[in-house]
Design a protein around this motif. Structure first.
Motif, PDB file in Angstrom:
ATOM      1  N   PHE A  86     -41.759 -13.806 -25.344  1.00  0.00           N
ATOM      2  CA  PHE A  86     -43.217 -13.791 -25.242  1.00  0.00           C
ATOM      3  C   PHE A  86     -43.852 -14.385 -26.496  1.00  0.00           C
ATOM      4  CE2 PHE A  86     -47.286 -11.566 -25.923  1.00  0.00           C
ATOM      5  CZ  PHE A  86     -47.965 -12.015 -24.805  1.00  0.00           C
ATOM      6  N   GLU A  87     -43.341 -14.001 -27.663  1.00  0.00           N
ATOM      7  CA  GLU A  87     -43.865 -14.525 -28.929  1.00  0.00           C
ATOM      8  C   GLU A  87     -43.631 -16.035 -29.032  1.00  0.00           C
ATOM      9  OE1 GLU A  87     -43.219 -13.904 -33.723  1.00  0.00           O
ATOM     10  OE2 GLU A  87     -42.089 -12.689 -32.306  1.00  0.00           O
ATOM     11  N   GLY A  88     -42.455 -16.492 -28.612  1.00  0.00           N
ATOM     12  CA  GLY A  88     -42.162 -17.925 -28.647  1.00  0.00           C
ATOM     13  C   GLY A  88     -43.098 -18.726 -27.757  1.00  0.00           C
ATOM     14  N   ILE A  89     -43.363 -18.202 -26.570  1.00  0.00           N
ATOM     15  CA  ILE A  89     -44.272 -18.894 -25.646  1.00  0.00           C
ATOM     16  C   ILE A  89     -45.687 -18.917 -26.216  1.00  0.00           C
ATOM     17  CG2 ILE A  89     -45.386 -18.741 -23.386  1.00  0.00           C
ATOM     18  CD1 ILE A  89     -42.689 -17.669 -22.310  1.00  0.00           C
ATOM     19  N   LEU A  90     -46.161 -17.768 -26.652  1.00  0.00           N
ATOM     20  CA  LEU A  90     -47.535 -17.665 -27.152  1.00  0.00           C
ATOM     21  C   LEU A  90     -47.752 -18.510 -28.407  1.00  0.00           C
ATOM     22  CD1 LEU A  90     -50.121 -16.084 -26.447  1.00  0.00           C
ATOM     23  CD2 LEU A  90     -49.407 -14.385 -28.113  1.00  0.00           C
ATOM     24  N   PHE A  91     -46.891 -18.347 -29.394  1.00  0.00           N
ATOM     25  CA  PHE A  91     -47.047 -19.074 -30.648  1.00  0.00           C
ATOM     26  C   PHE A  91     -46.759 -20.561 -30.449  1.00  0.00           C
ATOM     27  CE2 PHE A  91     -46.142 -19.799 -35.240  1.00  0.00           C
ATOM     28  CZ  PHE A  91     -47.356 -19.349 -35.709  1.00  0.00           C
ATOM     29  N   GLY A  92     -45.797 -20.881 -29.577  1.00  0.00           N
ATOM     30  CA  GLY A  92     -45.495 -22.278 -29.274  1.00  0.00           C
ATOM     31  C   GLY A  92     -46.679 -22.993 -28.649  1.00  0.00           C
ATOM     32  N   LEU A  93     -47.324 -22.333 -27.681  1.00  0.00           N
ATOM     33  CA  LEU A  93     -48.515 -22.925 -27.062  1.00  0.00           C
ATOM     34  C   LEU A  93     -49.624 -23.130 -28.088  1.00  0.00           C
ATOM     35  CD1 LEU A  93     -48.784 -21.116 -23.619  1.00  0.00           C
ATOM     36  CD2 LEU A  93     -48.437 -23.546 -24.025  1.00  0.00           C
ATOM     37  N   PHE A  94     -49.838 -22.126 -28.925  1.00  0.00           N
ATOM     38  CA  PHE A  94     -50.887 -22.229 -29.935  1.00  0.00           C
ATOM     39  C   PHE A  94     -50.641 -23.408 -30.874  1.00  0.00           C
ATOM     40  CE2 PHE A  94     -52.295 -21.129 -34.270  1.00  0.00           C
ATOM     41  CZ  PHE A  94     -53.658 -21.145 -34.049  1.00  0.00           C
ATOM     42  N   VAL A 109     -50.418 -30.905 -39.737  1.00  0.00           N
ATOM     43  CA  VAL A 109     -49.879 -31.480 -38.499  1.00  0.00           C
ATOM     44  C   VAL A 109     -48.364 -31.283 -38.454  1.00  0.00           C
ATOM     45  CG1 VAL A 109     -49.492 -33.650 -37.251  1.00  0.00           C
ATOM     46  CG2 VAL A 109     -51.744 -33.137 -38.167  1.00  0.00           C
ATOM     47  N   LEU A 110     -47.676 -31.537 -39.565  1.00  0.00           N
ATOM     48  CA  LEU A 110     -46.227 -31.339 -39.611  1.00  0.00           C
ATOM     49  C   LEU A 110     -45.855 -29.874 -39.416  1.00  0.00           C
ATOM     50  CD1 LEU A 110     -45.110 -33.725 -42.487  1.00  0.00           C
ATOM     51  CD2 LEU A 110     -44.779 -34.012 -40.035  1.00  0.00           C
ATOM     52  N   PHE A 111     -46.610 -28.971 -40.032  1.00  0.00           N
ATOM     53  CA  PHE A 111     -46.348 -27.543 -39.870  1.00  0.00           C
ATOM     54  C   PHE A 111     -46.473 -27.139 -38.402  1.00  0.00           C
ATOM     55  CE2 PHE A 111     -48.367 -23.357 -39.379  1.00  0.00           C
ATOM     56  CZ  PHE A 111     -47.315 -22.552 -39.785  1.00  0.00           C
ATOM     57  N   CYS A 112     -47.536 -27.547 -37.760  1.00  0.00           N
ATOM     58  CA  CYS A 112     -47.728 -27.206 -36.345  1.00  0.00           C
ATOM     59  C   CYS A 112     -46.635 -27.828 -35.480  1.00  0.00           C
ATOM     60  CB  CYS A 112     -49.107 -27.670 -35.869  1.00  0.00           C
ATOM     61  SG  CYS A 112     -50.462 -26.708 -36.530  1.00  0.00           S
ATOM     62  N   MET A 138     -48.723 -26.057 -30.385  1.00  0.00           N
ATOM     63  CA  MET A 138     -48.803 -27.343 -29.669  1.00  0.00           C
ATOM     64  C   MET A 138     -50.260 -27.751 -29.452  1.00  0.00           C
ATOM     65  SD  MET A 138     -45.755 -27.617 -26.910  1.00  0.00           S
ATOM     66  CE  MET A 138     -45.291 -25.949 -26.561  1.00  0.00           C
ATOM     67  N   ILE A 139     -51.106 -26.785 -29.114  1.00  0.00           N
ATOM     68  CA  ILE A 139     -52.532 -27.076 -28.924  1.00  0.00           C
ATOM     69  C   ILE A 139     -53.157 -27.526 -30.240  1.00  0.00           C
ATOM     70  CG2 ILE A 139     -54.769 -26.005 -28.445  1.00  0.00           C
ATOM     71  CD1 ILE A 139     -53.264 -24.319 -26.300  1.00  0.00           C
ATOM     72  N   MET A 140     -52.804 -26.851 -31.335  1.00  0.00           N
ATOM     73  CA  MET A 140     -53.343 -27.247 -32.642  1.00  0.00           C
ATOM     74  C   MET A 140     -52.852 -28.641 -33.036  1.00  0.00           C
ATOM     75  SD  MET A 140     -55.412 -24.982 -33.570  1.00  0.00           S
ATOM     76  CE  MET A 140     -55.724 -25.509 -35.224  1.00  0.00           C
ATOM     77  N   SER A 141     -51.593 -28.954 -32.752  1.00  0.00           N
ATOM     78  CA  SER A 141     -51.068 -30.294 -33.051  1.00  0.00           C
ATOM     79  C   SER A 141     -51.813 -31.353 -32.262  1.00  0.00           C
ATOM     80  CB  SER A 141     -49.573 -30.377 -32.720  1.00  0.00           C
ATOM     81  OG  SER A 141     -48.829 -29.564 -33.560  1.00  0.00           O
ATOM     82  N   CYS A 142     -51.996 -31.114 -30.972  1.00  0.00           N
ATOM     83  CA  CYS A 142     -52.700 -32.087 -30.131  1.00  0.00           C
ATOM     84  C   CYS A 142     -54.147 -32.263 -30.579  1.00  0.00           C
ATOM     85  CB  CYS A 142     -52.643 -31.648 -28.670  1.00  0.00           C
ATOM     86  SG  CYS A 142     -51.005 -31.768 -27.950  1.00  0.00           S
ATOM     87  N   ASP A 143     -54.795 -31.162 -30.958  1.00  0.00           N
ATOM     88  CA  ASP A 143     -56.179 -31.242 -31.430  1.00  0.00           C
ATOM     89  C   ASP A 143     -56.272 -32.071 -32.706  1.00  0.00           C
ATOM     90  OD1 ASP A 143     -59.012 -30.418 -31.564  1.00  0.00           O
ATOM     91  OD2 ASP A 143     -58.328 -29.311 -33.342  1.00  0.00           O
ATOM     92  N   GLN A 144     -55.351 -31.842 -33.639  1.00  0.00           N
ATOM     93  CA  GLN A 144     -55.372 -32.590 -34.894  1.00  0.00           C
ATOM     94  C   GLN A 144     -55.080 -34.073 -34.664  1.00  0.00           C
ATOM     95  OE1 GLN A 144     -56.110 -31.549 -38.181  1.00  0.00           O
ATOM     96  NE2 GLN A 144     -56.974 -29.921 -36.935  1.00  0.00           N
TER      97      GLN A 144
END
Length: 170
Positions: free
Chosen positions: A92-100, A9-12, A102-108
């Motif tokens: 583009f990389e910041g947006i894509l990886f940032g969204l990923f 969670v902290l990593f994400c 954030m989604i993983m953090s919210c899921d956890q």
């Protein structure tokens, strides 16, 4: 795997923050450089009113420091095709990886709060899921995973607390 959910969670979370910083830095650079382009309405307006433009620190564009601020601004904003291409790829990389992340953090976080993982929702019956969700409060579930009451320790990747070890022995 049972001891690393806090660290994941902290990593994400921190990776998403770094991506947000990268995106905001690139957007700021674009906006500042666009406002300083010759022929831009704001730069013409500033010249007619004799307004002084905001100064950037002396070390931007010139690692050694010193020099004229306008020259440093021009060097900072002047980019060749390769620089522009890398900025676009980085954005583009910041947006894509940032969204990923954030989604993983919210899921956890939602899995921790509800005390039900996605796999459990697929395999368990609805009554079992409702019973499991009502066993403990959201804050109790978060405290269980992070190993201590809410505080600065939740945001630091510290070693396992005795509480976490005790929680998972049972």
């Amino acid at each position: 795997a049972m001891f690393n959910q806090k660290y994941f969670v902290l990593f994400c979370f921190y990776t998403a923050l770094c991506c947000l910083f990268c995106i905001s830095s690139l957007i700021t650079r674009f906006l500042v450089c666009q406002s300083k382009r010759p022929g831009n309405i704001s730069s013409i307006h500033d010249k007619h009113l004799n307004l002084e433009s905001p100064k950037l620190p002396n070390n931007i564009g010139n690692i050694g420091g010193g020099g004229d601020d306008e020259t440093e601004m021009e060097q900072w904003c002047r980019g060749n095709g390769l620089d522009v291409m890398f900025c676009i790829i980085n954005l583009f990389e910041g947006i894509l990886f940032g969204l990923f992340t954030m989604i993983m953090s919210c899921d956890q976080i939602s899995s921790i709060i509800s005390n039900v993982t996605y796999i459990d929702t697929l395999t368990m019956k609805r009554k079992e899921i409702q019973k499991r969700k009502k066993q403990a409060s959201s804050m109790d579930n978060l405290t269980f995973i992070f190993g201590e009451p809410f505080g600065i320790g939740w945001f630091l990747p510290t070693s396992l607390t005795p509480k976490i070890k005790e929680n998972f022995k049972n």
